[in-house]
Design a protein around this motif. Structure first.
Motif, PDB file in Angstrom:
ATOM      1  N   LYS A  10       8.837   8.984   1.431  1.00 13.69           N
ATOM      2  CA  LYS A  10       7.209   8.773   1.818  1.00 13.69           C
ATOM      3  C   LYS A  10       6.465   8.630   0.475  1.00 13.69           C
ATOM      4  O   LYS A  10       5.599   7.813   0.651  1.00 13.69           O
ATOM      5  CB  LYS A  10       6.885   9.716   2.744  1.00 13.69           C
ATOM      6  N   ILE A  11       6.409   9.393  -0.372  1.00 14.06           N
ATOM      7  CA  ILE A  11       5.642   9.734  -1.498  1.00 14.06           C
ATOM      8  C   ILE A  11       5.836   8.184  -2.322  1.00 14.06           C
ATOM      9  O   ILE A  11       4.867   7.592  -2.725  1.00 14.06           O
ATOM     10  CB  ILE A  11       5.929  10.785  -2.302  1.00 14.06           C
ATOM     11  N   ALA A  15       3.009   5.507  -2.723  1.00 20.85           N
ATOM     12  CA  ALA A  15       2.475   5.008  -4.042  1.00 20.85           C
ATOM     13  C   ALA A  15       2.562   3.599  -4.302  1.00 20.85           C
ATOM     14  O   ALA A  15       1.518   2.804  -4.840  1.00 20.85           O
ATOM     15  CB  ALA A  15       3.420   5.591  -4.980  1.00 20.85           C
ATOM     16  N   VAL A  16       3.661   2.683  -3.875  1.00 21.92           N
ATOM     17  CA  VAL A  16       3.556   1.317  -3.930  1.00 21.92           C
ATOM     18  C   VAL A  16       2.665   0.607  -3.007  1.00 21.92           C
ATOM     19  O   VAL A  16       1.888  -0.134  -3.695  1.00 21.92           O
ATOM     20  CB  VAL A  16       4.971   0.974  -3.765  1.00 21.92           C
ATOM     21  N   ASN A  17       2.238   1.186  -1.923  1.00 23.49           N
ATOM     22  CA  ASN A  17       1.396   0.711  -0.909  1.00 23.49           C
ATOM     23  C   ASN A  17      -0.165   0.615  -1.638  1.00 23.49           C
ATOM     24  O   ASN A  17      -1.002  -0.039  -1.159  1.00 23.49           O
ATOM     25  CB  ASN A  17       1.525   1.081   0.369  1.00 23.49           C
ATOM     26  N   LEU A  21      -0.831  -4.899  -6.325  1.00 26.38           N
ATOM     27  CA  LEU A  21       0.271  -5.712  -6.934  1.00 26.38           C
ATOM     28  C   LEU A  21      -0.287  -7.196  -7.376  1.00 26.38           C
ATOM     29  O   LEU A  21       0.114  -7.575  -8.277  1.00 26.38           O
ATOM     30  CB  LEU A  21       1.637  -5.708  -6.223  1.00 26.38           C
ATOM     31  N   THR A  22      -1.176  -7.809  -6.418  1.00 26.94           N
ATOM     32  CA  THR A  22      -1.536  -8.928  -6.667  1.00 26.94           C
ATOM     33  C   THR A  22      -3.180  -8.959  -6.000  1.00 26.94           C
ATOM     34  O   THR A  22      -3.138  -8.146  -5.257  1.00 26.94           O
ATOM     35  CB  THR A  22      -0.925 -10.148  -6.343  1.00 26.94           C
ATOM     36  N   ASP A  23      -3.863  -9.859  -6.373  1.00 26.05           N
ATOM     37  CA  ASP A  23      -5.093  -9.987  -5.867  1.00 26.05           C
ATOM     38  C   ASP A  23      -5.629 -11.502  -5.793  1.00 26.05           C
ATOM     39  O   ASP A  23      -5.482 -12.167  -6.705  1.00 26.05           O
ATOM     40  CB  ASP A  23      -6.150  -8.906  -6.549  1.00 26.05           C
ATOM     41  N   ILE A  24      -6.342 -11.941  -4.941  1.00 26.09           N
ATOM     42  CA  ILE A  24      -7.104 -13.152  -4.981  1.00 26.09           C
ATOM     43  C   ILE A  24      -8.361 -12.903  -5.811  1.00 26.09           C
ATOM     44  O   ILE A  24      -9.327 -12.211  -5.386  1.00 26.09           O
ATOM     45  CB  ILE A  24      -7.352 -14.032  -3.692  1.00 26.09           C
ATOM     46  N   VAL A  25      -8.673 -13.652  -6.734  1.00 31.71           N
ATOM     47  CA  VAL A  25     -10.170 -13.645  -7.383  1.00 31.71           C
ATOM     48  C   VAL A  25     -10.534 -15.240  -7.455  1.00 31.71           C
ATOM     49  O   VAL A  25      -9.773 -15.977  -7.598  1.00 31.71           O
ATOM     50  CB  VAL A  25      -9.729 -13.156  -8.807  1.00 31.71           C
TER      51      VAL A  25
END
Length: 87
Positions: A10-11, A15-17, A21-25
Motif C-alpha cells: 500500500k505504501i 508513493a507512485v500514485n 509521472l507526466t504532465d500536460i504543459v
C-alpha cells in the motif's frame, strides 16, 4: 507477516500514485533559433530540454506559436506534441 506485506504494498502504490509521472504543459514559442518555449512568466525552456514530434517538425514552429507539451517525469524533458492552429 501478511499484514506487513500488505502495508508495504500500500505504501509503495501510494508513493507512485502521488508522483506526477507526466504532465500536460502549454507554452509559447519565443524563439526558433535556438528553440525556446516560455511556459509561464518565469520559466523559459531551452532547446536542450525540448523534443519535437514528427508532426510538429513537418508543420514547423514560428515565434508566437502556442504549443502543447508533455513534461517527462522529473521535468527535465518536454515533448512538443502539437501546436494551435488558427481556423
Amino acid at each position: 507477516m501478511t499484514d506487513i506485506l500488505k502495508l508495504i504494498k500500500k505504501i509503495a502504490i501510494d508513493a507512485v500514485n502521488s508522483q506526477k509521472l507526466t504532465d500536460i504543459v502549454y507554452g509559447t514559442v519565443i524563439s526558433t533559433s535556438p528553440l525556446k518555449v516560455q511556459i509561464d512568466q518565469k520559466l523559459i525552456l531551452e532547446e536542450v530540454h525540448l523534443k519535437l514530434t514528427q508532426a510538429v517538425k513537418d508543420s514547423g514552429l514560428i515565434q508566437g506559436d502556442k504549443v502543447t507539451m508533455i513534461r517527462a517525469h522529473g521535468g527535465q524533458q518536454y515533448l512538443i506534441i502539437d501546436k494551435e492552429v488558427d481556423e
